[in-house]
Design a protein around this motif. Structure first.
Motif, PDB file in Angstrom:
ATOM      1  N   GLY A 132       6.572   2.969  -1.524  1.00  0.00           N
ATOM      2  CA  GLY A 132       5.591   2.484  -0.564  1.00  0.00           C
ATOM      3  C   GLY A 132       6.039   1.237   0.182  1.00  0.00           C
ATOM      4  N   THR A 133       5.467   1.055   1.359  1.00  0.00           N
ATOM      5  CA  THR A 133       5.700  -0.142   2.157  1.00  0.00           C
ATOM      6  C   THR A 133       4.358  -0.617   2.708  1.00  0.00           C
ATOM      7  OG1 THR A 133       7.020  -1.083   3.976  1.00  0.00           O
ATOM      8  CG2 THR A 133       6.217   1.166   4.286  1.00  0.00           C
ATOM      9  N   GLN A 134       4.135  -1.916   2.641  1.00  0.00           N
ATOM     10  CA  GLN A 134       2.844  -2.479   3.030  1.00  0.00           C
ATOM     11  C   GLN A 134       2.764  -2.635   4.541  1.00  0.00           C
ATOM     12  OE1 GLN A 134       0.052  -3.563   1.053  1.00  0.00           O
ATOM     13  NE2 GLN A 134      -0.895  -3.736   3.078  1.00  0.00           N
ATOM     14  N   VAL A 135       1.655  -2.168   5.097  1.00  0.00           N
ATOM     15  CA  VAL A 135       1.329  -2.380   6.512  1.00  0.00           C
ATOM     16  C   VAL A 135       0.010  -3.142   6.563  1.00  0.00           C
ATOM     17  CG1 VAL A 135       0.670  -1.281   8.674  1.00  0.00           C
ATOM     18  CG2 VAL A 135       2.567  -0.348   7.322  1.00  0.00           C
ATOM     19  N   THR A 136       0.039  -4.282   7.233  1.00  0.00           N
ATOM     20  CA  THR A 136      -1.159  -5.096   7.370  1.00  0.00           C
ATOM     21  C   THR A 136      -1.424  -5.327   8.846  1.00  0.00           C
ATOM     22  OG1 THR A 136      -0.699  -6.204   5.269  1.00  0.00           O
ATOM     23  CG2 THR A 136      -2.286  -7.252   6.747  1.00  0.00           C
ATOM     24  N   VAL A 137      -2.641  -4.972   9.269  1.00  0.00           N
ATOM     25  CA  VAL A 137      -3.030  -5.131  10.667  1.00  0.00           C
ATOM     26  C   VAL A 137      -4.138  -6.173  10.729  1.00  0.00           C
ATOM     27  CG1 VAL A 137      -3.802  -3.984  12.758  1.00  0.00           C
ATOM     28  CG2 VAL A 137      -2.452  -2.715  11.068  1.00  0.00           C
ATOM     29  N   SER A 138      -3.866  -7.256  11.415  1.00  0.00           N
ATOM     30  CA  SER A 138      -4.854  -8.339  11.516  1.00  0.00           C
ATOM     31  C   SER A 138      -5.715  -8.141  12.760  1.00  0.00           C
ATOM     32  CB  SER A 138      -4.155  -9.691  11.561  1.00  0.00           C
ATOM     33  OG  SER A 138      -3.352  -9.787  12.726  1.00  0.00           O
ATOM     34  N   SER A 139      -6.958  -8.594  12.639  1.00  0.00           N
ATOM     35  CA  SER A 139      -7.893  -8.436  13.772  1.00  0.00           C
ATOM     36  C   SER A 139      -7.839  -9.619  14.702  1.00  0.00           C
ATOM     37  CB  SER A 139      -9.298  -8.228  13.231  1.00  0.00           C
ATOM     38  OG  SER A 139      -9.663  -9.327  12.419  1.00  0.00           O
ATOM     39  N   SER A 184      -1.102   1.401  18.688  1.00  0.00           N
ATOM     40  CA  SER A 184      -2.527   1.049  18.778  1.00  0.00           C
ATOM     41  C   SER A 184      -3.124   0.836  17.397  1.00  0.00           C
ATOM     42  CB  SER A 184      -3.294   2.142  19.534  1.00  0.00           C
ATOM     43  OG  SER A 184      -2.767   2.348  20.812  1.00  0.00           O
ATOM     44  N   LEU A 185      -2.451   0.054  16.603  1.00  0.00           N
ATOM     45  CA  LEU A 185      -2.873  -0.142  15.223  1.00  0.00           C
ATOM     46  C   LEU A 185      -4.214  -0.858  15.139  1.00  0.00           C
ATOM     47  CD1 LEU A 185       0.602  -0.919  13.725  1.00  0.00           C
ATOM     48  CD2 LEU A 185      -0.958   0.837  12.873  1.00  0.00           C
ATOM     49  N   LYS A 186      -4.967  -0.486  14.108  1.00  0.00           N
ATOM     50  CA  LYS A 186      -6.290  -1.049  13.874  1.00  0.00           C
ATOM     51  C   LYS A 186      -6.307  -1.697  12.487  1.00  0.00           C
ATOM     52  CE  LYS A 186      -8.330   2.873  16.368  1.00  0.00           C
ATOM     53  NZ  LYS A 186      -9.289   4.001  16.278  1.00  0.00           N
ATOM     54  N   PRO A 187      -7.204  -2.638  12.264  1.00  0.00           N
ATOM     55  CA  PRO A 187      -7.299  -3.243  10.928  1.00  0.00           C
ATOM     56  C   PRO A 187      -7.506  -2.205   9.829  1.00  0.00           C
ATOM     57  CG  PRO A 187      -8.511  -4.561  12.503  1.00  0.00           C
ATOM     58  CD  PRO A 187      -8.065  -3.328  13.233  1.00  0.00           C
ATOM     59  N   GLU A 188      -8.204  -1.127  10.132  1.00  0.00           N
ATOM     60  CA  GLU A 188      -8.437  -0.096   9.118  1.00  0.00           C
ATOM     61  C   GLU A 188      -7.191   0.722   8.791  1.00  0.00           C
ATOM     62  OE1 GLU A 188     -10.202  -0.641  11.933  1.00  0.00           O
ATOM     63  OE2 GLU A 188     -10.894   1.263  12.815  1.00  0.00           O
ATOM     64  N   ASP A 189      -6.094   0.505   9.509  1.00  0.00           N
ATOM     65  CA  ASP A 189      -4.821   1.128   9.158  1.00  0.00           C
ATOM     66  C   ASP A 189      -4.089   0.352   8.066  1.00  0.00           C
ATOM     67  OD1 ASP A 189      -4.377   1.805  12.647  1.00  0.00           O
ATOM     68  OD2 ASP A 189      -4.960   3.251  11.100  1.00  0.00           O
ATOM     69  N   THR A 190      -4.607  -0.801   7.697  1.00  0.00           N
ATOM     70  CA  THR A 190      -3.995  -1.605   6.649  1.00  0.00           C
ATOM     71  C   THR A 190      -3.961  -0.840   5.332  1.00  0.00           C
ATOM     72  OG1 THR A 190      -4.638  -3.705   7.662  1.00  0.00           O
ATOM     73  CG2 THR A 190      -4.230  -3.717   5.282  1.00  0.00           C
ATOM     74  N   ALA A 191      -2.781  -0.694   4.763  1.00  0.00           N
ATOM     75  CA  ALA A 191      -2.606   0.081   3.537  1.00  0.00           C
ATOM     76  C   ALA A 191      -1.142   0.028   3.110  1.00  0.00           C
ATOM     77  CB  ALA A 191      -3.013   1.533   3.753  1.00  0.00           C
ATOM     78  N   VAL A 192      -0.889   0.528   1.919  1.00  0.00           N
ATOM     79  CA  VAL A 192       0.483   0.819   1.519  1.00  0.00           C
ATOM     80  C   VAL A 192       0.784   2.246   1.970  1.00  0.00           C
ATOM     81  CG1 VAL A 192       2.096   1.069  -0.392  1.00  0.00           C
ATOM     82  CG2 VAL A 192       0.353  -0.732  -0.459  1.00  0.00           C
ATOM     83  N   VAL A 233       1.127  -7.037  11.596  1.00  0.00           N
ATOM     84  CA  VAL A 233       1.041  -6.865  13.042  1.00  0.00           C
ATOM     85  C   VAL A 233      -0.397  -7.089  13.481  1.00  0.00           C
ATOM     86  CG1 VAL A 233       0.648  -4.379  12.887  1.00  0.00           C
ATOM     87  CG2 VAL A 233       1.695  -5.334  14.955  1.00  0.00           C
ATOM     88  N   GLN A 234      -0.568  -7.536  14.711  1.00  0.00           N
ATOM     89  CA  GLN A 234      -1.910  -7.717  15.229  1.00  0.00           C
ATOM     90  C   GLN A 234      -2.497  -6.386  15.677  1.00  0.00           C
ATOM     91  OE1 GLN A 234      -1.629 -10.727  18.329  1.00  0.00           O
ATOM     92  NE2 GLN A 234      -2.199 -12.331  16.864  1.00  0.00           N
ATOM     93  N   ALA A 235      -3.801  -6.309  15.681  1.00  0.00           N
ATOM     94  CA  ALA A 235      -4.479  -5.106  16.164  1.00  0.00           C
ATOM     95  C   ALA A 235      -4.011  -4.788  17.580  1.00  0.00           C
ATOM     96  CB  ALA A 235      -5.980  -5.313  16.133  1.00  0.00           C
ATOM     97  N   GLY A 236      -3.773  -3.508  17.814  1.00  0.00           N
ATOM     98  CA  GLY A 236      -3.253  -3.067  19.101  1.00  0.00           C
ATOM     99  C   GLY A 236      -1.743  -2.985  19.158  1.00  0.00           C
TER     100      GLY A 236
END
Length: 127
Positions: A120-127, A85-93, A12-15
């Motif tokens: 676990g499930t991967q969440v990736t937040v792009s900037s 309001s996801l942020k790139p620093e939320d990227t994690a499993v 998901v994109q940031a925000g």
């Protein structure tokens, strides 16, 4: 044997927003507190949010407070994490976890408080 299966992760994109789900099986669900933890690449697993067995108490890490919401549906044996309001620093499993002891009023915010874990499930937040 308790089984926890997470779903809902993705890119998901940031925000943006994502909603994670955790389905539990193998024992009674409603008496146990549940939590979400996360682990970023190269970092230690950290607490995200927790909810007591009856939903009466929730706790959040400062880093997600006001953006993430944990909830549970004891009729569906499921716990959820709504992430806004996801942020790139939320990227994690992201991992779902269940208390070992039933009816804890304060489920706890450390890994030691939880006995059962999902894959676990991967969440990736792009900037």
């Amino acid at each position: 044997q308790v089984q926890l299966v997470e779903s809902g992760g993705g890119l998901v994109q940031a925000g943006g927003s994502l909603s994670l789900s955790c389905a539990a099986s193998g024992r009674a669900f409603s008496p146990y507190g549940m939590a979400w933890f996360r682990q970023a690449l190269g970092k230690e697993r950290e607490f995200v949010a927790t909810i007591s067995w009856n939903g009466g108490r929730t706790d959040y890490a400062d880093s997600v407070k006001g953006r993430f919401t944990i909830s549970r549906d004891n009729t569906k044996n499921a716990v959820y994490l709504q992430m806004n309001s996801l942020k790139p620093e939320d990227t994690a499993v992201y991992y779902c976890a269940a208390n070992a002891l039933a009816f804890r009023q304060i489920p706890g915010t450390t890994s030691r408080d939880y006995e059962h874990w999902g894959q676990g499930t991967q969440v990736t937040v792009s900037s």
